[in-house]
Design an enzyme around this catalytic site. Structure first.
Site: not given
Ligand SMILES: [Zn+2]
Length: 123
Positions: A14, A23, A27, A29, A67, A111
């Site tokens: 996201h 952020c 990237h 999680h 994914h 996260e």
């Molecule tokens: Zn994040």
């Protein structure tokens, strides 16, 4: 009152819109999600809800996100894919599948091991 919880995990990318910081960049999680159901009465078997039924509901929601780049999937193409909004999404989707006088009490999305957001409706 009884409460039972089921956890699941999924991996996704996201990027937070309107966020000033790292952020904002794409990237990933390894998310963990915990869904908790509450109720006063157990069934004849002594269960609040079958773990398998709750697990099936939560993994159904997670599978659609796994994914993927969350920013491209509804509702996150409009709503920022924050942990808070993910918790709300899981809550709304799983709540549709929980019946029989049970209520979904809360959803927590991690996260990272040390960062989580919980959605719980105000009553
Ligand atoms: Zn994040």
């Amino acid at each position: 009152m009884y409460e039972i919880s089921v956890d699941c995990s999924f991996s996704a990318a996201h990027a937070l819109r309107h966020y000033r910081g790292k952020c904002e960049q794409v990237h990933g999680h390894n998310y963990k999600v915990r869904v908790t159901v509450a109720g006063e009465k157990l069934d004849d078997t002594g269960l609040l809800i079958d773990f398998a039924d709750l697990r099936s509901a939560i993994t159904g929601v997670a599978r659609r996100l796994d994914h993927q780049f969350l920013n491209e999937l509804p509702p996150f193409d409009r709503v920022n894919p924050s942990a808070e909004n993910l918790a709300r999404h899981f809550f709304d989707e799983v709540a549709k599948q929980v019946g029989n006088g049970l209520r979904l009490s809360q959803v927590t999305v991690w996260e990272t091991d040390v960062s989580s957001a919980t959605y719980r409706p105000t009553r």
